[in-house]
Design a protein around this motif. Sequence first.
Motif, PDB file in Angstrom:
ATOM      1  N   MET A 157      11.172  -9.149  14.243  1.00  0.00           N
ATOM      2  CA  MET A 157      10.843  -9.382  12.839  1.00  0.00           C
ATOM      3  C   MET A 157      12.010  -8.971  11.935  1.00  0.00           C
ATOM      4  N   ASN A 158      12.616  -7.830  12.218  1.00  0.00           N
ATOM      5  CA  ASN A 158      13.758  -7.362  11.426  1.00  0.00           C
ATOM      6  C   ASN A 158      14.945  -8.299  11.551  1.00  0.00           C
ATOM      7  N   ALA A 159      15.256  -8.713  12.792  1.00  0.00           N
ATOM      8  CA  ALA A 159      16.402  -9.601  13.028  1.00  0.00           C
ATOM      9  C   ALA A 159      16.210 -10.936  12.305  1.00  0.00           C
ATOM     10  N   THR A 160      15.016 -11.510  12.437  1.00  0.00           N
ATOM     11  CA  THR A 160      14.721 -12.788  11.785  1.00  0.00           C
ATOM     12  C   THR A 160      14.821 -12.652  10.269  1.00  0.00           C
ATOM     13  N   PHE A 161      14.244 -11.574   9.725  1.00  0.00           N
ATOM     14  CA  PHE A 161      14.331 -11.353   8.285  1.00  0.00           C
ATOM     15  C   PHE A 161      15.794 -11.295   7.823  1.00  0.00           C
ATOM     16  N   ALA A 162      16.629 -10.509   8.516  1.00  0.00           N
ATOM     17  CA  ALA A 162      18.026 -10.326   8.104  1.00  0.00           C
ATOM     18  C   ALA A 162      18.782 -11.657   8.123  1.00  0.00           C
ATOM     19  N   GLU A 163      18.576 -12.446   9.169  1.00  0.00           N
ATOM     20  CA  GLU A 163      19.240 -13.758   9.239  1.00  0.00           C
ATOM     21  C   GLU A 163      18.772 -14.670   8.105  1.00  0.00           C
ATOM     22  N   GLN A 164      17.471 -14.691   7.860  1.00  0.00           N
ATOM     23  CA  GLN A 164      16.937 -15.533   6.793  1.00  0.00           C
ATOM     24  C   GLN A 164      17.420 -15.075   5.425  1.00  0.00           C
ATOM     25  N   PHE A 165      17.496 -13.768   5.208  1.00  0.00           N
ATOM     26  CA  PHE A 165      17.989 -13.253   3.932  1.00  0.00           C
ATOM     27  C   PHE A 165      19.421 -13.732   3.695  1.00  0.00           C
ATOM     28  N   MET A 166      20.269 -13.616   4.700  1.00  0.00           N
ATOM     29  CA  MET A 166      21.672 -14.037   4.558  1.00  0.00           C
ATOM     30  C   MET A 166      21.748 -15.519   4.199  1.00  0.00           C
ATOM     31  N   ARG A 167      20.980 -16.352   4.908  1.00  0.00           N
ATOM     32  CA  ARG A 167      20.977 -17.800   4.616  1.00  0.00           C
ATOM     33  C   ARG A 167      20.450 -18.072   3.212  1.00  0.00           C
ATOM     34  N   ARG A 168      19.312 -17.483   2.886  1.00  0.00           N
ATOM     35  CA  ARG A 168      18.664 -17.731   1.596  1.00  0.00           C
ATOM     36  C   ARG A 168      19.558 -17.323   0.425  1.00  0.00           C
ATOM     37  N   GLU A 169      20.295 -16.232   0.579  1.00  0.00           N
ATOM     38  CA  GLU A 169      21.154 -15.729  -0.487  1.00  0.00           C
ATOM     39  C   GLU A 169      22.556 -16.343  -0.465  1.00  0.00           C
ATOM     40  N   GLY A 170      22.817 -17.233   0.486  1.00  0.00           N
ATOM     41  CA  GLY A 170      24.116 -17.882   0.562  1.00  0.00           C
ATOM     42  C   GLY A 170      25.234 -16.952   0.996  1.00  0.00           C
ATOM     43  N   LEU A 171      24.898 -15.917   1.778  1.00  0.00           N
ATOM     44  CA  LEU A 171      25.893 -14.960   2.256  1.00  0.00           C
ATOM     45  C   LEU A 171      26.363 -15.379   3.651  1.00  0.00           C
ATOM     46  N   SER A 172      27.641 -15.287   3.877  1.00  0.00           N
ATOM     47  CA  SER A 172      28.228 -15.704   5.145  1.00  0.00           C
ATOM     48  C   SER A 172      27.944 -14.670   6.237  1.00  0.00           C
TER      49      SER A 172
ATOM     50  N   SER B  36       0.811  -1.218   0.000  1.00  0.00           N
ATOM     51  CA  SER B  36       0.000   0.000   0.000  1.00  0.00           C
ATOM     52  C   SER B  36       0.842   1.265   0.000  1.00  0.00           C
ATOM     53  N   LYS B  37       2.126   1.147   0.302  1.00  0.00           N
ATOM     54  CA  LYS B  37       3.002   2.319   0.387  1.00  0.00           C
ATOM     55  C   LYS B  37       3.601   2.712  -0.957  1.00  0.00           C
ATOM     56  N   GLY B  38       3.680   1.799  -1.891  1.00  0.00           N
ATOM     57  CA  GLY B  38       4.254   2.122  -3.197  1.00  0.00           C
ATOM     58  C   GLY B  38       5.766   2.169  -3.155  1.00  0.00           C
ATOM     59  N   ASP B  39       6.375   2.496  -4.286  1.00  0.00           N
ATOM     60  CA  ASP B  39       7.825   2.472  -4.437  1.00  0.00           C
ATOM     61  C   ASP B  39       8.550   3.541  -3.641  1.00  0.00           C
ATOM     62  N   ALA B  40       7.897   4.654  -3.342  1.00  0.00           N
ATOM     63  CA  ALA B  40       8.570   5.761  -2.655  1.00  0.00           C
ATOM     64  C   ALA B  40       9.085   5.353  -1.287  1.00  0.00           C
ATOM     65  N   ASP B  41       8.382   4.464  -0.593  1.00  0.00           N
ATOM     66  CA  ASP B  41       8.792   4.039   0.739  1.00  0.00           C
ATOM     67  C   ASP B  41       9.588   2.741   0.738  1.00  0.00           C
ATOM     68  N   SER B  42       9.847   2.161  -0.418  1.00  0.00           N
ATOM     69  CA  SER B  42      10.460   0.837  -0.473  1.00  0.00           C
ATOM     70  C   SER B  42      11.845   0.803   0.160  1.00  0.00           C
ATOM     71  N   VAL B  43      12.565   1.936   0.203  1.00  0.00           N
ATOM     72  CA  VAL B  43      13.910   1.941   0.789  1.00  0.00           C
ATOM     73  C   VAL B  43      13.878   1.697   2.288  1.00  0.00           C
ATOM     74  N   ARG B  44      12.731   1.833   2.924  1.00  0.00           N
ATOM     75  CA  ARG B  44      12.609   1.591   4.357  1.00  0.00           C
ATOM     76  C   ARG B  44      12.558   0.108   4.682  1.00  0.00           C
ATOM     77  N   TYR B  45      12.348  -0.731   3.664  1.00  0.00           N
ATOM     78  CA  TYR B  45      12.106  -2.145   3.888  1.00  0.00           C
ATOM     79  C   TYR B  45      13.332  -3.003   3.598  1.00  0.00           C
ATOM     80  N   GLY B  46      13.492  -4.032   4.434  1.00  0.00           N
ATOM     81  CA  GLY B  46      14.660  -4.889   4.370  1.00  0.00           C
ATOM     82  C   GLY B  46      14.902  -5.554   3.035  1.00  0.00           C
ATOM     83  N   VAL B  47      13.844  -6.045   2.407  1.00  0.00           N
ATOM     84  CA  VAL B  47      14.009  -6.735   1.122  1.00  0.00           C
ATOM     85  C   VAL B  47      14.698  -5.811   0.123  1.00  0.00           C
TER      86      VAL B  47
END
Length: 189
Positions: free
Chosen positions: A117-132, A66-77
């Motif tokens: 939620m932020n911490a869990t997302f960041a850990e999962q992103f690192m694992r999913r992307e194969g980043l150490s 609902s926020k559109g692209d203008a606010d996307s920089v606030r989000y972890g993904v």
Amino acid sequence: MSHVGTRPRHDGLRPVHIVQGEQYVTDDPEVVLTTLLGSCVAACLRDPVAGIGGMNHFLLPGVDPSKGDADSVRYGVHAMELLVNALLSQGARRERLEGKLFGGARLITGLTDVGEMNATFAEQFMRREGLSNIGGSLRGDAGRRIQFWPVSGRARQVLLPKDTQEVFAREKTIRAPKPAADTGALELF
């Protein structure tokens, strides 16, 4: 906002402060990236062979359509993708990227735990992307001041006293989606 640093010559360290929605990538050994975190998370990534690194700072884990692209920089993904892509565009190699994650504190009881939620997302992103994921400090109940030297990979954290929580008063206004320590300093190499 995205920044890519160059290597101008000057004496002493040059601090670059990163705020919500920003990132910075550099190969300058004199740059130290800094940020203040509450429930937000900062990812500090680098390629030790290429001698390049960077930091981002994000407010929420997922994208709110609902926020559109203008606010996307606030989000972890979005923030994580921008940081990784900026590093790759400056000569880093994905298979060599290593990271340290900081933040994700629970500063406000009784509301959705955005920090978790932020911490869990960041850990999962690192694992999913194969980043150490080689370190950092996530969760807890205190704000943090972070310094990251992107070329060497050195990171320093100072936990903020509980009475400085007014710095994070803005986080009380965050409406997050439903969820899917001690004071001191810590230096990581």
